[in-house]
Write an enzyme that holds these catalytic residues in place. Sequence first.
Site, PDB file in Angstrom:
ATOM      1  N   HIS A 188      -5.181   0.312   1.806  1.00  0.00           N
ATOM      2  CA  HIS A 188      -5.637  -1.008   2.254  1.00  0.00           C
ATOM      3  C   HIS A 188      -6.712  -0.880   3.329  1.00  0.00           C
ATOM      4  O   HIS A 188      -7.430  -1.843   3.592  1.00  0.00           O
ATOM      5  CB  HIS A 188      -4.455  -1.855   2.757  1.00  0.00           C
ATOM      6  CG  HIS A 188      -3.973  -1.527   4.133  1.00  0.00           C
ATOM      7  ND1 HIS A 188      -3.214  -0.407   4.407  1.00  0.00           N
ATOM      8  CD2 HIS A 188      -4.151  -2.150   5.314  1.00  0.00           C
ATOM      9  CE1 HIS A 188      -2.939  -0.379   5.695  1.00  0.00           C
ATOM     10  NE2 HIS A 188      -3.482  -1.421   6.271  1.00  0.00           N
ATOM     11  N   GLU A 223      -9.351  -2.445  16.046  1.00  0.00           N
ATOM     12  CA  GLU A 223      -8.148  -3.155  16.498  1.00  0.00           C
ATOM     13  C   GLU A 223      -7.621  -2.614  17.825  1.00  0.00           C
ATOM     14  O   GLU A 223      -6.899  -3.305  18.527  1.00  0.00           O
ATOM     15  CB  GLU A 223      -7.013  -3.148  15.458  1.00  0.00           C
ATOM     16  CG  GLU A 223      -7.351  -3.852  14.156  1.00  0.00           C
ATOM     17  CD  GLU A 223      -6.191  -3.892  13.191  1.00  0.00           C
ATOM     18  OE1 GLU A 223      -5.035  -3.597  13.593  1.00  0.00           O
ATOM     19  OE2 GLU A 223      -6.421  -4.223  12.017  1.00  0.00           O
ATOM     20  N   ASP A 253       0.878  -1.169   0.000  1.00  0.00           N
ATOM     21  CA  ASP A 253       0.000   0.000   0.000  1.00  0.00           C
ATOM     22  C   ASP A 253       0.920   1.225   0.000  1.00  0.00           C
ATOM     23  O   ASP A 253       1.370   1.693   1.040  1.00  0.00           O
ATOM     24  CB  ASP A 253      -0.895  -0.016   1.244  1.00  0.00           C
ATOM     25  CG  ASP A 253      -1.808   1.205   1.335  1.00  0.00           C
ATOM     26  OD1 ASP A 253      -1.653   2.135   0.510  1.00  0.00           O
ATOM     27  OD2 ASP A 253      -2.664   1.230   2.239  1.00  0.00           O
ATOM     28  N   GLU A 266       2.466   2.409  13.125  1.00  0.00           N
ATOM     29  CA  GLU A 266       1.338   2.341  12.196  1.00  0.00           C
ATOM     30  C   GLU A 266       0.268   1.524  12.911  1.00  0.00           C
ATOM     31  O   GLU A 266       0.213   0.312  12.807  1.00  0.00           O
ATOM     32  CB  GLU A 266       1.757   1.699  10.876  1.00  0.00           C
ATOM     33  CG  GLU A 266       0.749   1.919   9.753  1.00  0.00           C
ATOM     34  CD  GLU A 266      -0.413   0.949   9.797  1.00  0.00           C
ATOM     35  OE1 GLU A 266      -1.362   1.177  10.598  1.00  0.00           O
ATOM     36  OE2 GLU A 266      -0.382  -0.017   9.042  1.00  0.00           O
TER      37      GLU A 266
END
Length: 384
Positions: free
Chosen positions: A320, A151, A50, A142
């Site tokens: 992504h 998440e 990506d 990230e």
Amino acid sequence: FIALIYISSIMTDVAMKVSDLDGEAPESTDYANYFCTYSYLYHQKDMLEDHKRTGAYYQAIMSNKRQFHNKVVLDVGTGSGILAIFAAKAGAKKVYAVEATSMALNARKLVAHNKLDHIVEVIQGTVETIKLPEKVDIIVSEWMGYFLLRESMLDSVLIARDKFLKEGGALYPSHANMYISPIATKITGNKAADLESSLDGWQGFTEDMSKYYQVDLSCFDQAFDEEQKEFFLGTSQWTDIHPSQVLGTASCFKRYDLHTVTLDELKGVLKAPFSMQVVTRGPVDALCGYFDVTFSGSAANPTDNNVILTTMPDQTGATHWGQQTFVMYPTLECAPGDTIKGDIVVTRRNDNQRLLKVEADVVVEGNSAFARNSKPRKFIYNID
């Protein structure tokens, strides 16, 4: 076979050590629900290729070499080690690259292969359990998930910030924003049709059960109906939305300063008002959710060159992360000049704290007949 792969993977994560600073492996359920995917190179490849993502981090670090020169850096969730390598190439004197899974072994291999192992030290373990011999000047990570917060990896970054970042130190990225916008999409109609087909199929199924086995399953009708509606209409979908599908202005409903946001705030209920003006046409088929992050350093150590990584609809294609599409069925009738207002609530799911629940209370205001007849509506979605 799948079970053997899982057992082998988690045993590797627990048994293999890469540094004297190694911490503990993730808890087994959290590993199975979240971490295990990141221990595979194919998943690292998906993220690395990506180029909007990887390129933004590269530019944010390499175009701000002055900020990294002779600094100590912590990379939280280093994965393949790519961000740690960027930091070393930018002039950092020491980089601690923390990875919870066995991908740490590959990261160490990559660092050594690029002749940076005298700068980058890969540490295996969760950042919550490791200890560093010194404070750091910069934290890179990230951590973003779908709709920014899925998440819940930002939790770990904030814990690392509070444990290891020097006073005046900087986070890369430093700020994050969440948006929704009104869109046109065929997904809503398709999902409604799929729901109808599923309910028709259930009807035929229960009739067959009664006919062939003399068992009446009608007591399940309501539960099946609710289950299927939640699946087809109450679950967001990853999408690559083209800008031509956007029907009005976006609403930035939440802004985070990563240097000041607290873990308690992050874990709490996110409730915020939103307002979007319809510009092109109606009806609105869905809401489109996305985010951006900014690399601007800290007040004491600002960047020379700010970099923004956005996941907004783009004619060149999605990152992504894509966008999260929240279908609205029946569609929201409105006209150009109308305003879509309401409140959005984002919370962590009870069944899995790394997944999200999104609620949106919506009403149309304006001078059109649609607005005058608009009634408040409530939508509830899961982000799986």
